[in-house]
Write an enzyme that holds these catalytic residues in place. Structure first.
Site, PDB file in Angstrom:
ATOM      1  N   CYS A 119      -3.170   3.013 -16.741  1.00  0.00           N
ATOM      2  CA  CYS A 119      -3.529   4.301 -16.816  1.00  0.00           C
ATOM      3  C   CYS A 119      -3.447   5.968 -17.514  1.00  0.00           C
ATOM      4  CB  CYS A 119      -3.861   4.968 -15.174  1.00  0.00           C
ATOM      5  SG  CYS A 119      -5.235   5.817 -14.383  1.00  0.00           S
ATOM      6  N   CYS A 121      -3.299   8.763 -15.928  1.00  0.00           N
ATOM      7  CA  CYS A 121      -2.431   9.882 -14.367  1.00  0.00           C
ATOM      8  C   CYS A 121      -1.527  10.347 -14.371  1.00  0.00           C
ATOM      9  CB  CYS A 121      -3.287   9.281 -13.229  1.00  0.00           C
ATOM     10  SG  CYS A 121      -2.361   8.128 -12.964  1.00  0.00           S
ATOM     11  N   CYS A 129      -7.147  10.843 -14.114  1.00  0.00           N
ATOM     12  CA  CYS A 129      -7.273   9.198 -15.574  1.00  0.00           C
ATOM     13  C   CYS A 129      -7.108   9.281 -16.552  1.00  0.00           C
ATOM     14  CB  CYS A 129      -7.481   8.527 -13.890  1.00  0.00           C
ATOM     15  SG  CYS A 129      -6.452   8.310 -12.533  1.00  0.00           S
ATOM     16  N   LYS A 194     -11.441  -0.221  -7.118  1.00  0.00           N
ATOM     17  CA  LYS A 194     -11.007   0.493  -6.398  1.00  0.00           C
ATOM     18  C   LYS A 194     -11.290   1.826  -5.702  1.00  0.00           C
ATOM     19  CE  LYS A 194      -7.011   3.642  -8.032  1.00  0.00           C
ATOM     20  NZ  LYS A 194      -6.181   4.043  -9.554  1.00  0.00           N
ATOM     21  N   ARG A 216     -10.035  12.163  -6.906  1.00  0.00           N
ATOM     22  CA  ARG A 216     -10.709  11.179  -7.942  1.00  0.00           C
ATOM     23  C   ARG A 216     -12.249  10.953  -7.814  1.00  0.00           C
ATOM     24  NH1 ARG A 216      -6.182  11.219 -10.964  1.00  0.00           N
ATOM     25  NH2 ARG A 216      -4.351  10.441  -9.368  1.00  0.00           N
ATOM     26  N   GLU A 232     -19.273  -4.085  -9.357  1.00  0.00           N
ATOM     27  CA  GLU A 232     -17.656  -3.632 -10.136  1.00  0.00           C
ATOM     28  C   GLU A 232     -17.197  -4.896 -10.717  1.00  0.00           C
ATOM     29  OE1 GLU A 232     -16.703  -0.686 -12.055  1.00  0.00           O
ATOM     30  OE2 GLU A 232     -17.732   0.935 -11.287  1.00  0.00           O
ATOM     31  N   LYS A 247      -8.268  -2.936  -4.249  1.00  0.00           N
ATOM     32  CA  LYS A 247      -7.720  -1.702  -3.225  1.00  0.00           C
ATOM     33  C   LYS A 247      -8.508  -0.067  -3.305  1.00  0.00           C
ATOM     34  CE  LYS A 247      -4.831   1.588  -5.702  1.00  0.00           C
ATOM     35  NZ  LYS A 247      -3.929   2.178  -7.058  1.00  0.00           N
ATOM     36  N   SER A 273       0.210   2.361  -1.156  1.00  0.00           N
ATOM     37  CA  SER A 273       1.455   2.962  -0.642  1.00  0.00           C
ATOM     38  C   SER A 273       1.661   3.286   0.818  1.00  0.00           C
ATOM     39  CB  SER A 273       1.567   3.818  -1.577  1.00  0.00           C
ATOM     40  OG  SER A 273       0.861   4.977  -1.272  1.00  0.00           O
ATOM     41  N   TYR A 312       4.172  -3.594  -1.731  1.00  0.00           N
ATOM     42  CA  TYR A 312       5.847  -3.021  -1.559  1.00  0.00           C
ATOM     43  C   TYR A 312       6.939  -3.938  -0.691  1.00  0.00           C
ATOM     44  CZ  TYR A 312       3.499   0.527  -3.825  1.00  0.00           C
ATOM     45  OH  TYR A 312       2.576   1.504  -4.704  1.00  0.00           O
TER      46      TYR A 312
HETATM   47  C1  PBG Z   1      -2.753   4.919 -10.591  1.00  0.00           C
HETATM   48  C2  PBG Z   1      -2.991   4.227  -9.837  1.00  0.00           C
HETATM   49  C3  PBG Z   1      -2.986   4.709  -8.553  1.00  0.00           C
HETATM   50  C4  PBG Z   1      -2.217   3.611  -7.930  1.00  0.00           C
HETATM   51  C5  PBG Z   1      -2.135   3.064  -8.907  1.00  0.00           C
HETATM   52  N1  PBG Z   1      -2.762   3.258  -9.400  1.00  0.00           N
HETATM   53  C6  PBG Z   1      -3.112   6.133  -8.164  1.00  0.00           C
HETATM   54  C7  PBG Z   1      -4.181   6.686  -7.761  1.00  0.00           C
HETATM   55  O1  PBG Z   1      -5.317   5.738  -9.002  1.00  0.00           O
HETATM   56  O2  PBG Z   1      -3.925   7.689  -7.795  1.00  0.00           O
HETATM   57  C8  PBG Z   1      -1.860   4.031  -6.326  1.00  0.00           C
HETATM   58  C9  PBG Z   1      -1.288   2.753  -5.864  1.00  0.00           C
HETATM   59  C10 PBG Z   1      -0.035   3.307  -4.417  1.00  0.00           C
HETATM   60  O3  PBG Z   1      -0.741   3.678  -3.513  1.00  0.00           O
HETATM   61  O4  PBG Z   1       0.055   2.304  -3.638  1.00  0.00           O
HETATM   62  N2  PBG Z   1      -3.993   4.986 -11.181  1.00  0.00           N
END
Ligand code: PBG
Length: 322
Positions: A119, A121, A129, A194, A216, A232, A247, A273, A312
């Site tokens: 990516c 970003c 991104c 995503k 985003r 997708e 995700k 996260s 995690y």
């Molecule tokens: C990169 C990316 C992101 C995450 C994984 N790859 C952040 C986003 O899209 O803003 C998020 C992972 C997480 O929150 O644990 N694009």
């Protein structure tokens, strides 16, 4: 039916419950996410993600050894580069932090599966991104940079590249460059469905990738959409994705289930996260039992249809499962 049918019969003892259990977690289900930074002996705690760190490569190698010894087959690497610019040029730098981390980790642990997040970003000065043209995230020019980035990861020894940018056509573009350059064995794990989720907040602190303006939503999916996820995923599989991911995970179990029912490739789910931090915060306040809630969440993600879980919690859960 009652008293002939008494479902409680099968719940009477622990061993009976185990015998009829439909879903079993193992450490092999997990991929552990790691954040690598330049330097030596760096291990910065991420304040919104207790027990997670930004690590320099020497420390990341130690963590990877611990992960592997717990029976977890894979890690996914995120890089925080020294230098960010408009064009994300550090993303495909041969000497970049992720590229070097891949080499160091594969040297130390040849059997550990190294996945890399592909990516822009983390590498753009504006935190988006993709490449910006006329104030918009430009799809097609971004594909060229993503292809260079994926190729640089493959050259460094990555086993799996995982594009998370949500540009259209990236899987096909990346598959093409990998095949042309002799990396036909490198696997593509696509972040296929995503969503533009607020659950990524803590990650953006960890990866220093909060967009400097806007959000985003012009590339990540609308959380309200379900059928669109199937579209997708279908496109990514057609373009050559080997594994598809949903995700976040927890608020999207219906999507995981739909993808599992409709396609015959392995399904991954990212327990992101914010899902991690919520549990950690509630546990710190004494409001939840962390270990019990963690196992329930991970089991539910697998039950919904995930074959692989990025989390995690991987180390903690693997320790409990051993
Ligand atoms: C990169 C990316 C992101 C995450 C994984 N790859 C952040 C986003 O899209 O803003 C998020 C992972 C997480 O929150 O644990 N694009």
């Amino acid at each position: 039916m009652f008293p002939i049918h008494r479902p409680r019969r099968l719940r009477r003892t622990d061993i009976l419950r185990k015998m009829v259990r439909e879903t079993t977690l193992t450490p092999q289900d997990f991929i552990y996410p790691m954040f690598v930074v330049p330097g030596k002996k760096v291990k910065n705690p991420i304040s919104s993600m207790p027990e997670c760190f930004q690590e320099s490569i020497d420390e990341a190698v130690k963590t990877a050894k611990e992960v592997f010894s717990l029976g977890i087959p894979a890690i996914i690497l995120f890089g925080i580069p020294e230098h960010k610019d408009e064009k994300a040029s550090s993303a495909y730098d041969e000497k970049g932090v992720v590229q070097q981390a891949i080499k160091a980790i594969k040297d130390a642990l040849p059997d550990l599966i190294v996945v890399t997040d592909v990516c822009l970003c983390e590498y753009t000065s504006h935190g988006h991104c993709g490449i910006i043209k006329n104030g918009k995230i430009d799809n097609d020019s971004t594909l060229e940079i993503l292809a260079l980035e994926a190729l640089s990861h493959a050259r460094a020894g990555a086993d799996i590249v995982a594009p998370s940018d949500m540009m259209d056509g990236r899987i096909g573009r990346i598959r093409k460059v990998l095949d042309e350059e002799g990396f036909s064995d490198v696997i593509i794990l696509s972040y296929a469905a995503k969503y533009a989720s607020s659950f990524y907040g803590p990650f953006r602190e960890a990866a220093q990738s909060t967009p400097a303006f806007g959000d985003r939503r012009s590339y990540q999916m609308d959380p309200a959409n379900r059928r669109e996820a199937l579209k997708e995923v279908a496109l990514d599989i057609e373009e050559g994705a080997d594994i598809v991911m949903v995700k976040p995970a927890l608020a999207y179990l219906d999507i995981i289930s739909d993808v599992k029912k409709n396609f015959n490739v392995p399904v991954a789910a990212y327990n992101v996260s914010g899902e991690y931090s919520m549990v950690k915060a509630a546990a710190q306040l004494g409001w939840l039992n962390e270990e019990a809630v963690m196992m329930e969440i991970l089991t539910a993600i697998k039950r919904a249809g995930a074959d692989i879980i990025l989390t995690y919690f991987a180390k903690k859960a693997a320790k409990l499962l051993q």
